[in-house]
Write a protein that holds these residues in place. Structure first.
Motif, PDB file in Angstrom:
ATOM      1  N   ILE A 118      31.259  11.636  22.955  1.00  0.00           N
ATOM      2  CA  ILE A 118      32.169  11.070  23.959  1.00  0.00           C
ATOM      3  C   ILE A 118      31.826  11.586  25.351  1.00  0.00           C
ATOM      4  CG2 ILE A 118      33.872  12.916  23.641  1.00  0.00           C
ATOM      5  CD1 ILE A 118      36.084  10.877  24.107  1.00  0.00           C
ATOM      6  N   TYR A 121      30.392   9.659  28.474  1.00  0.00           N
ATOM      7  CA  TYR A 121      31.236   8.874  29.375  1.00  0.00           C
ATOM      8  C   TYR A 121      31.730   9.692  30.566  1.00  0.00           C
ATOM      9  CZ  TYR A 121      31.398   5.324  25.688  1.00  0.00           C
ATOM     10  OH  TYR A 121      31.065   4.366  24.754  1.00  0.00           O
ATOM     11  N   SER A 128      40.261   3.349  30.646  1.00  0.00           N
ATOM     12  CA  SER A 128      40.225   3.379  29.181  1.00  0.00           C
ATOM     13  C   SER A 128      41.013   2.204  28.615  1.00  0.00           C
ATOM     14  CB  SER A 128      40.820   4.687  28.676  1.00  0.00           C
ATOM     15  OG  SER A 128      40.015   5.777  29.056  1.00  0.00           O
ATOM     16  N   GLU A 132      31.396   0.506  24.530  1.00  0.00           N
ATOM     17  CA  GLU A 132      30.045   1.054  24.475  1.00  0.00           C
ATOM     18  C   GLU A 132      29.137   0.523  25.574  1.00  0.00           C
ATOM     19  OE1 GLU A 132      31.619   1.100  20.199  1.00  0.00           O
ATOM     20  OE2 GLU A 132      31.743  -0.223  21.957  1.00  0.00           O
ATOM     21  N   GLY A 172      33.937  11.043  19.197  1.00  0.00           N
ATOM     22  CA  GLY A 172      35.045  11.494  20.030  1.00  0.00           C
ATOM     23  C   GLY A 172      35.326  12.975  19.890  1.00  0.00           C
ATOM     24  N   ASN A 243      31.216   3.598  19.160  1.00  0.00           N
ATOM     25  CA  ASN A 243      32.177   4.675  19.368  1.00  0.00           C
ATOM     26  C   ASN A 243      32.772   5.071  18.022  1.00  0.00           C
ATOM     27  OD1 ASN A 243      31.917   4.758  22.193  1.00  0.00           O
ATOM     28  ND2 ASN A 243      33.473   3.160  22.474  1.00  0.00           N
ATOM     29  N   LEU A 281      38.493   5.802  23.725  1.00  0.00           N
ATOM     30  CA  LEU A 281      37.378   4.899  23.483  1.00  0.00           C
ATOM     31  C   LEU A 281      37.809   3.629  22.758  1.00  0.00           C
ATOM     32  CD1 LEU A 281      34.653   7.467  22.339  1.00  0.00           C
ATOM     33  CD2 LEU A 281      35.310   6.784  24.645  1.00  0.00           C
TER      34      LEU A 281
END
Length: 315
Positions: A118, A121, A128, A132, A172, A243, A281
């Motif tokens: 994660i 990003y 949010s 991807e 994540g 993700n 995500l």
């Protein structure tokens, strides 16, 4: 049979269990000597000692087992920071990734999965949930996202030039049994450990996000392992990057409230407010191509983690 690098680690252990539940057998590659843990079936899980930097040792694993897929979770980055001379550390980290692809070609595996994070990003200004295909900045403030971005580009290039089926997992914020405590990146593990021990949580090691309103895309490790297993075994994937997350933001306050419902006298009071808006995500691709849905909401995850720690497990 799926080969998992880092298969005895945090995410690797739960990915192994998920693959077993889906009917696969696994070979776990460990740099140091190790035996098959007693909680895993010895007739379906095989532990092999091989340093990924040693191509011959890695290829020899494939001569002893019929490897059909690779899940590469072991890093391919200089770690811990400062432990190596910079150029030597960077070269060695990337060599391990190249060796994994060399093994994939040698063994003619069906699919190679490569762990990303994660953290790639970081610096993205879009709102949010982050998909991807959102543009990523070419900078990174930490070695982990820096080398994961490099790894994604290399994997994408080699997938096209070598004709391999390659999947990048943007993982994540993972927490749960066997996880790293204290975490530098989010406070949930410290909160649960403190509740299990009857102590006051220490969030001083968290880089940012110590308030009740701070949060991120917390994904329980059992969900993470199952998502990776589903991506490895799916008949067809329409994308090269996915993700692997919960698809929602979980705040420190939400974790603390779930703890209090189970441990009413837990000392998990946090300062109000937040330092930054939570980031999470988009997992639409993962859902559409594998049927994945998170099984652990915050309350179920906290209950499971607390039970694990109260059973005497140290982390």
């Amino acid at each position: 049979m799926i080969l998992i690098t880092g298969g005895l680690g945090f995410i690797g252990t739960h990915t192994t269990r998920a693959l077993l539940d889906l009917g696969e057998s696994c070979v776990l590659v460990q740099r140091r000597a190790a035996t098959t843990p007693g909680h895993l079936p010895a007739d379906r899980v095989f532990v092999e000692q091989a340093d990924l930097a040693d191509l011959k040792a890695l290829l020899d694993v494939g001569r002893r087992h019929d490897i059909t897929g690779i899940v590469h979770l072991a890093g391919s980055m200089p770690w811990p920071p400062g432990a190596h001379e910079p150029l030597e550390g960077a070269r060695g980290a990337l060599d391990t990734l190249f060796n994994v692809f060399e093994a994939a070609r040698e063994w003619q595996v069906r699919r190679v999965g490569v762990a990303s994070t994660i953290g790639v990003y970081g610096g993205v200004t879009a709102e949010s949930p982050l998909p991807e295909d959102v543009p990523l900045p070419l900078t990174a403030g930490h070695p982990i996202p820096a080398f994961k971005k490099v790894g994604e580009l290399i994997s994408d290039h080699l997938a096209g030039t070598m004709g391999l089926d390659v999947v990048n997992y943007r993982i994540g914020a993972i927490w749960g049994p066997l996880g790293h405590t204290p975490s530098r990146f989010f406070g949930a593990p410290q909160l649960v450990h403190a509740a299990a021990a009857g102590t006051v949580p220490d969030l001083s090691t968290v880089i940012a996000g110590r308030r009740a309103g701070d949060g991120t895309d917390l994904c329980y490790v059992k969900d993470c392992g199952r998502a990776i297993a589903l991506l490895q075994l799916a008949d067809r994937l329409r994308h090269r990057t996915y993700n692997v997350a919960s698809g929602r933001a979980t705040t420190n306050g939400e974790v603390a409230a779930a703890i209090r419902r189970i441990v009413p006298d837990a000392r998990v009071d946090l300062p109000e407010g937040r330092d930054a808006p939570p980031m999470w995500l988009d997992i639409s691709r993962l859902r559409a191509d594998t049927g994945y849905e998170p099984a652990y909401d915050t309350e179920r995850a906290v209950a499971d983690y607390l039970a694990w720690l109260r059973a005497g497990n140290p982390r």
